[in-house]
Design a protein around this motif. Sequence first.
Motif, short mmCIF file in Angstrom:
data_model
loop_
_atom_site.label_atom_id
_atom_site.label_comp_id
_atom_site.label_asym_id
_atom_site.label_seq_id
_atom_site.Cartn_x
_atom_site.Cartn_y
_atom_site.Cartn_z
N UNK A 1 0.72 -1.52 -0.16
CA UNK A 1 -0.03 0.03 -0.11
C UNK A 1 0.78 1.31 0.03
N UNK A 2 0.27 2.21 -0.77
CA UNK A 2 1.22 3.71 -0.84
C UNK A 2 1.16 4.41 0.72
N UNK A 3 2.41 4.82 0.98
CA UNK A 3 2.39 5.73 2.13
C UNK A 3 2.80 7.00 1.59
N UNK A 4 2.80 8.02 2.50
CA UNK A 4 3.57 9.35 2.04
C UNK A 4 4.89 9.14 1.69
N UNK A 5 5.69 8.21 2.53
CA UNK A 5 7.06 8.20 2.24
C UNK A 5 7.14 7.49 0.88
N UNK A 6 6.50 6.36 0.68
CA UNK A 6 6.62 5.75 -0.59
C UNK A 6 6.44 6.54 -1.83
N UNK A 7 5.45 7.48 -1.69
CA UNK A 7 5.11 8.38 -2.79
C UNK A 7 6.30 9.45 -3.03
N UNK A 8 6.91 9.89 -2.24
CA UNK A 8 8.14 10.67 -2.44
C UNK A 8 9.26 10.15 -2.95
N UNK A 9 9.06 8.51 -3.16
CA UNK A 9 10.41 7.71 -3.75
C UNK A 9 9.75 7.51 -5.54
N UNK A 10 8.78 7.79 -5.81
CA UNK A 10 8.15 7.50 -7.04
C UNK A 10 8.41 8.80 -7.84
N UNK A 11 9.68 8.93 -8.19
CA UNK A 11 10.36 10.17 -8.91
C UNK A 11 9.50 10.18 -10.06
N UNK A 12 9.76 8.87 -11.05
CA UNK A 12 9.54 8.92 -12.42
C UNK A 12 7.87 8.91 -12.54
N UNK A 13 7.25 8.35 -11.78
CA UNK A 13 5.74 8.22 -11.89
C UNK A 13 5.28 9.67 -11.68
N UNK A 14 5.79 10.62 -10.60
CA UNK A 14 5.37 11.80 -10.51
C UNK A 14 5.71 12.55 -11.67
N UNK A 15 6.75 12.36 -12.48
CA UNK A 15 7.12 13.01 -13.68
C UNK A 15 6.12 12.93 -14.77
N UNK A 16 5.71 11.61 -14.79
CA UNK A 16 4.53 11.15 -15.81
C UNK A 16 3.37 12.13 -15.38
N UNK A 17 3.13 12.07 -14.21
CA UNK A 17 1.83 13.01 -13.89
C UNK A 17 2.00 14.41 -13.96
N UNK A 18 3.05 14.98 -13.63
CA UNK A 18 3.38 16.38 -13.93
C UNK A 18 3.40 16.79 -15.65
N UNK A 19 3.87 15.80 -16.19
CA UNK A 19 3.86 16.18 -17.82
C UNK A 19 2.36 15.84 -18.28
N UNK A 20 1.66 15.01 -17.87
CA UNK A 20 0.38 14.92 -18.28
C UNK A 20 -0.35 16.16 -17.83
N UNK A 21 -0.37 16.57 -16.79
CA UNK A 21 -0.96 18.13 -16.39
C UNK A 21 -0.16 19.21 -17.29
N UNK A 22 0.77 19.27 -17.95
CA UNK A 22 1.25 20.19 -18.76
C UNK A 22 0.70 19.84 -20.09
N UNK A 23 1.06 18.69 -20.36
CA UNK A 23 0.60 18.24 -21.92
C UNK A 23 -1.10 18.46 -22.15
N UNK A 24 -1.80 18.13 -21.11
CA UNK A 24 -3.26 18.28 -21.28
C UNK A 24 -3.62 18.77 -19.88
N UNK A 25 -3.49 20.04 -19.67
CA UNK A 25 -4.18 20.87 -18.55
C UNK A 25 -5.58 20.90 -18.51
N UNK A 26 -6.29 20.09 -17.50
CA UNK A 26 -7.77 20.08 -17.62
C UNK A 26 -8.68 21.22 -17.69
N UNK A 27 -8.10 22.21 -17.00
CA UNK A 27 -8.91 23.50 -16.91
C UNK A 27 -8.20 24.47 -18.10
N UNK A 28 -8.79 24.21 -19.25
CA UNK A 28 -8.15 24.87 -20.50
C UNK A 28 -8.27 26.33 -20.44
N UNK A 29 -9.38 26.98 -19.76
CA UNK A 29 -9.41 28.47 -19.64
C UNK A 29 -9.94 28.70 -18.26
N UNK A 30 -9.71 29.87 -17.72
CA UNK A 30 -10.12 30.38 -16.43
C UNK A 30 -10.71 31.71 -16.67
#
Length: 515
Positions: free
Chosen positions: A359-388
């Motif tokens: 199970x994921x813990x906060x400490x384990x989450x901090x070690x998932x460096x590449x998985x976090x990079x994928x998420x950040x790139x997803x948010x840059x590539x397709x930011x859900x809120x296109x306009x404000x």
Amino acid sequence: METMASDGTALSDVGSSVLVRDAGVWMKMGGVVLVGLLTLAVMEQLYFLRVRKTQSGKSLPGPVIAMPFIGSILNMTADPFGFWNAQRDYAPSGISWNSIVGYFSVLVTEPEAVRTILNNNGDDSFKMILHPNGHKLLGDANIAFINGPKHKALRKSFVSLFTRKALSVYLKIQQECIRDTLKKMIASNGAEFELRPFVRDLNLRTSQYVFVGKYIRDQEQFSKDYLELTLGFLCLPILFPGSQLYKSIQARKRVTVELAHCAKLSKARMEAGEEPECLMDFWAQRVLEEIDECDRSGAPYAHYASDDGMGHVMLDFLFASQDASTASLAWVTVLMADHPEILAKVREEQQAVRPNNEPLTFDLMEKLVYTRAVILETLRFRPPAVFVPQIAMADYQLTPDYVVPKGSMVFPSLIEVCHQDFPEPHTFLPERMMPERQEHITHRANFLPFGQGPHYCVGREYAVNHLIAFLSMLSTECDWTRRRTDKSDMYEYLPTIYPGDSLVRLHARQPASAA
């Protein structure tokens, strides 16, 4: 024998003359109305000609002429993808104009101008409206519509909601909800299904349990009301009993009543000294502290301290998290299907960090460096809120050459900014977010999936953690493929952007030793 009037005129002739006279009156009235409408239409076009002029005498790019009174609202609602693409093409990195239900509207794609809009919020600059139906649907008390001291005080009270302790509590709930959804998806036994309803229901459930725990009395009815509310962002701004907008407003009223009830129950639990189990509990603790401070000092309570006030703010959290995170869940799933080489790296990291699918813990989450990079790139590539979307509260000098007129609708485009200045901006490349490059930091001025300025998303870490947890569990527990169609590279506005389609086949992933 024909009946005669007292003056000897046949009554039939009298009736005919009355009809002719009435017809003439109606024709005159119709003529007056038509002339009036034509006059207003001409005046509207002349206004648009004037306000789209820059100070150098040029005209903002956009349509040659706008449809009188309604503008492009029909095109925008019928084909949002086509409409906004065409609008962007007027000025791919600048400013363009259009008319939406009579509002002079400005699409801003130039990064510095977008940042200027987001950083300036007040009576002398811009006010967020989110959507033409925003105020009607969310109410004037929504945090997005509050400025100044009230807004600052409210955001200050949120500090305890996203601490390490609070995020750890939320992470347990997130994993429970993700696990249940994966079971439902695996139960498809490899049959093709549209992903969006699954991740929508996942995020709806997660948001409710994380934000208001188990206080909601009827989860099924609450979910129906919330979904009814969101439909109001996809309909025309026409309000009358029975219209979709009317139904959505009534649903919002029921939702806020239930959330106020949840606030009352949460305050009672926290006053009794029980441990926080959801975001409402953490906030109730803080609000109760603020109430005590006011009682000691004699100061008035904050505007959000009442049960109703807290209920309205909880609606803000639900709205801010629900559609945006749901869209990102869909995007990361289809992007991993489209990029199996990236998914393989995610799985490699998961195996290294939690080899037994722990199970994921906060400490384990901090070690998932590449998985976090994928998420950040997803948010840059397709930011859900296109306009404000914003409304100009005063004439505002947006660029050295253009003043946005008061009363205009302004659409700063986050997706266009996220696609400018980055190397290979239209390539999905998680490596750009790794510690070696950190483009989300080196290009932080253009990394705007969470906005910027006074309305910067306070739940950023919560949202990122939710996406990391989802991808971690999905990648280790499932295999899936996506069937691409001619809509796969398009967006669907609901109201945040989703893949044009997300048709997947999914089944349980076999352990590596059994492969």
